[in-house]
Design a protein around this motif. Sequence first.
Motif, short mmCIF file in Angstrom:
data_model
loop_
_atom_site.label_atom_id
_atom_site.label_comp_id
_atom_site.label_asym_id
_atom_site.label_seq_id
_atom_site.Cartn_x
_atom_site.Cartn_y
_atom_site.Cartn_z
N SER A 183 -5.89 5.77 -5.94
CA SER A 183 -5.98 4.86 -4.80
C SER A 183 -6.53 3.50 -5.22
O SER A 183 -6.06 2.46 -4.77
CB SER A 183 -6.86 5.47 -3.72
N LEU A 209 -11.22 7.06 -0.80
CA LEU A 209 -9.89 6.49 -0.55
C LEU A 209 -9.97 5.28 0.34
O LEU A 209 -9.12 4.42 0.33
CB LEU A 209 -8.98 7.55 0.09
N GLU A 236 -4.60 -0.56 -5.20
CA GLU A 236 -5.09 -1.42 -4.12
C GLU A 236 -4.26 -2.71 -4.09
O GLU A 236 -4.06 -3.35 -5.13
CB GLU A 236 -6.55 -1.77 -4.35
N SER A 285 0.83 -1.20 0.00
CA SER A 285 0.00 0.00 0.00
C SER A 285 0.87 1.25 0.00
O SER A 285 1.98 1.26 0.51
CB SER A 285 -0.91 0.01 1.23
#
Length: 482
Positions: free
Chosen positions: A241, A288, A245, A222
């Motif tokens: 975002s 997000l 992932e 991440s």
Amino acid sequence: MNVNLPNFSEYGYELIKVMGRNRQGGRITYLAQDINRQCPVIIKHFQFMNQANPWWGLETLEKEKELLQQLNHERIPHYLNSFNCPEGMGLVLEYIEADSLSKIGHLNPTQIKTIAISLLEILVYLQQQIPPIIHRDIKPDNILIDDQFNAYLIDLGFGRVGIEEVSGSSTVKGTLGFMPPEQLSGKLTKSSDLYSLGVTLFGQIKGLSAIEMPKYLDHRGSLDLSSLETQVSEEFIAWLSQMIEPNPSDRFLDAATALQKLLPQRMLPPASVTKLPQKTAKPALSQLATPVNRSKTMILSGIVGLTVGISWGWIHQAVGLGWILGLVLGSGLGLIFTSRRSSIGFLGIPSLSCLLGVILTALATGLIINPALIINGSQYSRVDLWNPRDYKVAEGIGFTLYSDRPNNQEDQRLREFLNQFRAEVNRYLFDPGAKSCSTEVHFFREDKNYYAAANYFGLNTDYGFLIRPLVRRPLVIMREDS
């Protein structure tokens, strides 16, 4: 021609200069002139004669040749020719007059979007092949950018045809810091290249080199995107975002979907980014933290909190209280990690839910890290290391004496000492006329019991221990060396 370069004239090419070296794969890339066509070309050369070169470097060239022969896209360099020579193998490709993305300086948000769209269009083309093709090594070094900010995708040597699951040994090809987590376990999807593209775009916005990228990734793969809020729009951050992932099922399904979502987006942040925006004008950035990720984070935080709380409760024989503290701690951590920290406002105070999480976490932590653990350090393990009231040695007028090691060979000497002690201190501490015990005296031979008793009775000691007394009667605690 440079005399230090190999002579490829018999194959129809005159080498001009070295463009790059892949030492890991044993390949050298040259800029060359096609003697017959009088145009520049790129030659990738693998040298058999160098024993240090791994054979998978040759396999990579052959794989790239195989893929390029079946592709025809204006922004993927075309395959032109290949030849075998005593020194190795040469792969001849179309020359693109452009610089690699890794060598380009600062890019503004609009240029970033143009590059992203250009690359997604290439990925859409690759994924439309039957079976689809996964590049597996998207990074700044493998992207060329021309004067109009059109992107070209090069180096398909790690490309894979099809997305069926394969063994790890044949899948772990790529560059750390840009590879999606699933690529390490042999599970490729159409969203795998999206992760690499997303990380690449993040690095360009931040101005990071390929070497610096792994430092910004956590163990799950991440990235923290909060630092981009003043550089690009919140809509683009939300889109980016989803691109990066760690779980492929949480990303866009494929390049076509990602492209469709990107096209209508604005890139620049609001002009009044340093001012409090109107409620109707501020897009929510809760995207997000998707519902799936939010629930996962809350569950993980709850597990962490309960683990800490129950462990504390077991040590202190208060499991019920430990459960409560664990739930409070887990809730606090969950609110912190699922809330967005805002840079807007006085001193960047976090949002209300995050602030509540900080308060709950601090409260639970303060109750868990109690003075009993601080004072005793490594020696103290359980609050009930011993029960001082079970070790009564003698009773006198106005007090009772206890010891942590009674009924041993030194018991007689201890009794004599206690009797002498009683005679010496009675006139100062106790009321000889009292009918019931009003004072307790505890005698210790081991420091750990001294600490445990101090915690048990809630005493102030010379070791920094401070807690409200739990008993009202006068109390004397002493060690053998007192």
